[in-house]
Design a protein around this motif. Structure first.
Motif, PDB file in Angstrom:
ATOM      1  N   TYR A  55       0.858  -1.349   0.074  1.00 42.29           N
ATOM      2  CA  TYR A  55       0.012   0.069   0.070  1.00 42.29           C
ATOM      3  C   TYR A  55       1.029   1.070  -0.003  1.00 42.29           C
ATOM      4  O   TYR A  55       1.837   1.376   0.801  1.00 42.29           O
ATOM      5  CB  TYR A  55      -0.911   0.072   1.373  1.00 42.29           C
ATOM      6  CG  TYR A  55      -1.644   1.176   1.410  1.00 42.29           C
ATOM      7  CD1 TYR A  55      -2.777   1.584   0.447  1.00 42.29           C
ATOM      8  CD2 TYR A  55      -1.415   2.192   2.371  1.00 42.29           C
ATOM      9  CE1 TYR A  55      -3.577   2.660   0.653  1.00 42.29           C
ATOM     10  CE2 TYR A  55      -2.367   3.389   2.502  1.00 42.29           C
ATOM     11  CZ  TYR A  55      -3.110   3.641   1.638  1.00 42.29           C
ATOM     12  OH  TYR A  55      -3.897   4.807   1.648  1.00 42.29           O
ATOM     13  N   ASN A  56       0.765   2.048  -1.061  1.00 46.05           N
ATOM     14  CA  ASN A  56       1.413   3.321  -0.957  1.00 46.05           C
ATOM     15  C   ASN A  56       0.711   4.826  -1.096  1.00 46.05           C
ATOM     16  O   ASN A  56       1.037   5.757  -1.350  1.00 46.05           O
ATOM     17  CB  ASN A  56       2.413   3.238  -2.136  1.00 46.05           C
ATOM     18  CG  ASN A  56       1.652   3.417  -3.624  1.00 46.05           C
ATOM     19  OD1 ASN A  56       0.400   3.238  -3.651  1.00 46.05           O
ATOM     20  ND2 ASN A  56       2.354   3.536  -4.652  1.00 46.05           N
ATOM     21  N   GLY A  57      -0.501   4.469  -0.723  1.00 46.81           N
ATOM     22  CA  GLY A  57      -1.551   5.726  -0.533  1.00 46.81           C
ATOM     23  C   GLY A  57      -2.359   5.779  -2.268  1.00 46.81           C
ATOM     24  O   GLY A  57      -3.357   6.535  -2.138  1.00 46.81           O
ATOM     25  N   HIS A  58      -1.825   4.909  -3.110  1.00 43.88           N
ATOM     26  CA  HIS A  58      -2.539   5.018  -4.394  1.00 43.88           C
ATOM     27  C   HIS A  58      -3.064   3.431  -4.519  1.00 43.88           C
ATOM     28  O   HIS A  58      -4.076   3.287  -4.995  1.00 43.88           O
ATOM     29  CB  HIS A  58      -1.943   5.315  -5.620  1.00 43.88           C
ATOM     30  CG  HIS A  58      -1.474   7.031  -5.594  1.00 43.88           C
ATOM     31  ND1 HIS A  58      -2.272   7.629  -6.106  1.00 43.88           N
ATOM     32  CD2 HIS A  58      -0.551   7.458  -5.173  1.00 43.88           C
ATOM     33  CE1 HIS A  58      -1.912   8.833  -5.858  1.00 43.88           C
ATOM     34  NE2 HIS A  58      -0.685   8.923  -5.429  1.00 43.88           N
ATOM     35  N   ASP A  59      -2.039   2.538  -4.348  1.00 49.09           N
ATOM     36  CA  ASP A  59      -1.920   1.271  -4.829  1.00 49.09           C
ATOM     37  C   ASP A  59      -2.277   0.381  -3.610  1.00 49.09           C
ATOM     38  O   ASP A  59      -1.222   0.606  -2.640  1.00 49.09           O
ATOM     39  CB  ASP A  59      -1.254   0.731  -5.829  1.00 49.09           C
ATOM     40  CG  ASP A  59      -0.989   1.762  -6.866  1.00 49.09           C
ATOM     41  OD1 ASP A  59      -1.843   1.938  -7.696  1.00 49.09           O
ATOM     42  OD2 ASP A  59       0.244   1.913  -7.096  1.00 49.09           O
ATOM     43  N   TYR A  60      -3.149  -0.683  -3.810  1.00 50.19           N
ATOM     44  CA  TYR A  60      -3.271  -1.772  -2.591  1.00 50.19           C
ATOM     45  C   TYR A  60      -3.312  -3.016  -3.189  1.00 50.19           C
ATOM     46  O   TYR A  60      -4.460  -3.163  -4.165  1.00 50.19           O
ATOM     47  CB  TYR A  60      -4.307  -1.190  -1.775  1.00 50.19           C
ATOM     48  CG  TYR A  60      -4.624  -2.593  -0.531  1.00 50.19           C
ATOM     49  CD1 TYR A  60      -3.844  -2.582   0.485  1.00 50.19           C
ATOM     50  CD2 TYR A  60      -5.509  -3.601  -0.542  1.00 50.19           C
ATOM     51  CE1 TYR A  60      -3.852  -3.520   1.469  1.00 50.19           C
ATOM     52  CE2 TYR A  60      -5.785  -4.706   0.192  1.00 50.19           C
ATOM     53  CZ  TYR A  60      -4.870  -4.559   1.196  1.00 50.19           C
ATOM     54  OH  TYR A  60      -4.892  -5.617   2.126  1.00 50.19           O
ATOM     55  N   VAL A  61      -2.709  -4.050  -2.883  1.00 49.25           N
ATOM     56  CA  VAL A  61      -2.580  -5.394  -3.727  1.00 49.25           C
ATOM     57  C   VAL A  61      -2.174  -6.282  -2.763  1.00 49.25           C
ATOM     58  O   VAL A  61      -1.049  -6.086  -2.012  1.00 49.25           O
ATOM     59  CB  VAL A  61      -2.247  -5.055  -4.914  1.00 49.25           C
ATOM     60  CG1 VAL A  61      -0.658  -4.687  -4.992  1.00 49.25           C
ATOM     61  CG2 VAL A  61      -2.519  -6.406  -5.788  1.00 49.25           C
ATOM     62  N   ASN A  62      -2.447  -7.537  -2.788  1.00 53.08           N
ATOM     63  CA  ASN A  62      -1.784  -8.729  -2.365  1.00 53.08           C
ATOM     64  C   ASN A  62      -0.565  -9.063  -3.224  1.00 53.08           C
ATOM     65  O   ASN A  62      -0.688  -8.976  -4.401  1.00 53.08           O
ATOM     66  CB  ASN A  62      -2.734  -9.877  -2.030  1.00 53.08           C
ATOM     67  CG  ASN A  62      -3.778  -9.631  -1.114  1.00 53.08           C
ATOM     68  OD1 ASN A  62      -3.699  -9.487   0.152  1.00 53.08           O
ATOM     69  ND2 ASN A  62      -5.060  -9.487  -1.772  1.00 53.08           N
ATOM     70  N   VAL A  63       0.303  -9.335  -2.625  1.00 52.78           N
ATOM     71  CA  VAL A  63       1.706  -9.563  -3.466  1.00 52.78           C
ATOM     72  C   VAL A  63       2.572 -10.741  -2.796  1.00 52.78           C
ATOM     73  O   VAL A  63       2.396 -11.301  -1.867  1.00 52.78           O
ATOM     74  CB  VAL A  63       2.713  -8.319  -3.323  1.00 52.78           C
ATOM     75  CG1 VAL A  63       1.821  -7.171  -3.803  1.00 52.78           C
ATOM     76  CG2 VAL A  63       3.200  -7.872  -1.828  1.00 52.78           C
ATOM     77  N   LEU A  64       3.319 -11.343  -3.693  1.00 52.42           N
ATOM     78  CA  LEU A  64       4.672 -12.287  -3.501  1.00 52.42           C
ATOM     79  C   LEU A  64       5.699 -11.459  -3.608  1.00 52.42           C
ATOM     80  O   LEU A  64       5.937 -10.862  -4.795  1.00 52.42           O
ATOM     81  CB  LEU A  64       4.258 -13.367  -4.332  1.00 52.42           C
ATOM     82  CG  LEU A  64       3.373 -14.563  -3.750  1.00 52.42           C
ATOM     83  CD1 LEU A  64       3.264 -15.492  -4.944  1.00 52.42           C
ATOM     84  CD2 LEU A  64       3.682 -14.936  -2.556  1.00 52.42           C
ATOM     85  N   VAL A  65       6.439 -11.721  -2.769  1.00 52.04           N
ATOM     86  CA  VAL A  65       7.782 -10.784  -2.676  1.00 52.04           C
ATOM     87  C   VAL A  65       8.959 -11.965  -2.871  1.00 52.04           C
ATOM     88  O   VAL A  65       8.997 -13.034  -1.925  1.00 52.04           O
ATOM     89  CB  VAL A  65       8.322 -10.080  -1.463  1.00 52.04           C
ATOM     90  CG1 VAL A  65       9.509  -9.411  -1.617  1.00 52.04           C
ATOM     91  CG2 VAL A  65       7.086  -9.162  -1.272  1.00 52.04           C
ATOM     92  N   LYS A  66       9.765 -11.974  -3.786  1.00 52.56           N
ATOM     93  CA  LYS A  66      10.901 -13.057  -4.055  1.00 52.56           C
ATOM     94  C   LYS A  66      12.113 -12.349  -3.449  1.00 52.56           C
ATOM     95  O   LYS A  66      12.321 -11.325  -3.582  1.00 52.56           O
ATOM     96  CB  LYS A  66      11.124 -13.200  -5.710  1.00 52.56           C
ATOM     97  CG  LYS A  66      12.029 -14.204  -5.995  1.00 52.56           C
ATOM     98  CD  LYS A  66      12.191 -14.363  -7.273  1.00 52.56           C
ATOM     99  CE  LYS A  66      13.360 -15.396  -7.824  1.00 52.56           C
ATOM    100  NZ  LYS A  66      13.274 -15.297  -9.447  1.00 52.56           N
ATOM    101  N   THR A  67      12.911 -13.286  -2.762  1.00 53.21           N
ATOM    102  CA  THR A  67      13.857 -12.807  -2.163  1.00 53.21           C
ATOM    103  C   THR A  67      15.078 -13.818  -2.336  1.00 53.21           C
ATOM    104  O   THR A  67      14.993 -14.914  -2.571  1.00 53.21           O
ATOM    105  CB  THR A  67      13.777 -12.839  -0.534  1.00 53.21           C
ATOM    106  OG1 THR A  67      13.615 -14.292  -0.218  1.00 53.21           O
ATOM    107  CG2 THR A  67      12.556 -11.911  -0.296  1.00 53.21           C
TER     108      THR A  67
END
Length: 255
Positions: free
Chosen positions: A12-24
């Motif tokens: 979430y950045n004030g504009h976009d909200y979404v469920n994510v997968l983070v690759k590390t």
């Protein structure tokens, strides 16, 4: 080493909200993408690029006090001194969506007698006021584009930067599949080229001062009002075409 791990998270950045997968790799995030298995929405380019912020040399490396770098112990001491004094105490944040963060803020405010004030750099107060007048709810409306056969946007780049673009994009594309037997229509009236405009079936360029006139023309064309002066023939024709298509699709849900 060398084997990537994936972690489910939210963005979430004030504009976009979404469920994510983070690759590390080796504990370092290197790629962010949509996590469709846990919710709706679609990661856009800002979400994909957000991982670069972690490696931005200009980002803060630690706490600041009085505009200069400070140690956490010094900052804690100053906050403790301020909270122990008299006067109004405010915890200022942007809009908080995280329940765990909200609980922490509430606990902090309850302990120190402070109030939580949320202010966003990009305000949607006008839209919230309009929504309250129309629906009675003081909130940013959520539009179900998956049920819209005709979409008319006036200066709202809902596929790029306006509103909940991550959600709108994933829902709008559901009506753009010819194999389903029909295609929704998108009419865009805008001043500068946007992502929504590039995907529109009909894009009409208007001046910023003409956008309110386009809205009035759309309203009049639907209810049978008079013509609006100050619009070119091309803009008026696009307005009438959008309304004609919407009326044809009136037996279906239309936005």
């Amino acid at each position: 080493p060398g084997v990537a791990n994936h972690y489910a998270s939210t963005y979430y950045n004030g504009h976009d909200y979404v469920n994510v997968l983070v690759k590390t790799r080796e504990g370092r995030p290197i790629f962010v993408k949509s996590n469709h298995a846990t919710g709706v929405g679609h990661a856009n380019v800002r979400v994909n690029a957000s991982v670069m912020g972690l490696y931005d040399s200009a980002r803060l490396q630690g706490p600041h006090l009085g505009g200069a770098g400070s140690m956490w112990a010094n900052l804690d001491a100053e906050v403790g001194k301020a909270m122990a004094g008299a006067g109004r105490k405010v915890v200022l944040t942007n809009t908080v969506l995280s329940p765990s963060l909200q609980r922490s803020i509430d606990a902090f405010c309850g302990t120190h007698g402070a109030e939580h004030v949320q202010v966003d750099a990009v305000s949607h107060s006008a839209l919230r006021t309009a929504a309250k007048q129309h629906t009675g709810f003081d909130s940013f409306p959520a539009f179900d584009f998956s049920k819209a056969q005709t979409v008319v946007t006036v200066g709202a780049d809902f596929l790029g930067t306006w509103g909940d673009a991550c959600y709108y994009e994933s829902e709008w594309i559901k009506t753009r599949r010819p194999e389903n037997g029909e295609m929704s229509k998108l009419y865009a009236f805008e001043t500068v080229m946007s992502l929504t405009g590039t995907n529109a079936d009909v894009r009409t360029m208007v001046k910023p001062s003409e956008q309110n006139k386009v809205l009035v023309a759309l309203h009049n064309a639907i209810v049978g009002g008079g013509a609006v002066s100050g619009l070119s023939e091309a803009v008026t024709a696009a307005v009438n075409a959008a309304v004609a298509v919407a009326v044809t699709a009136a037996t279906r849900n239309v936005i």
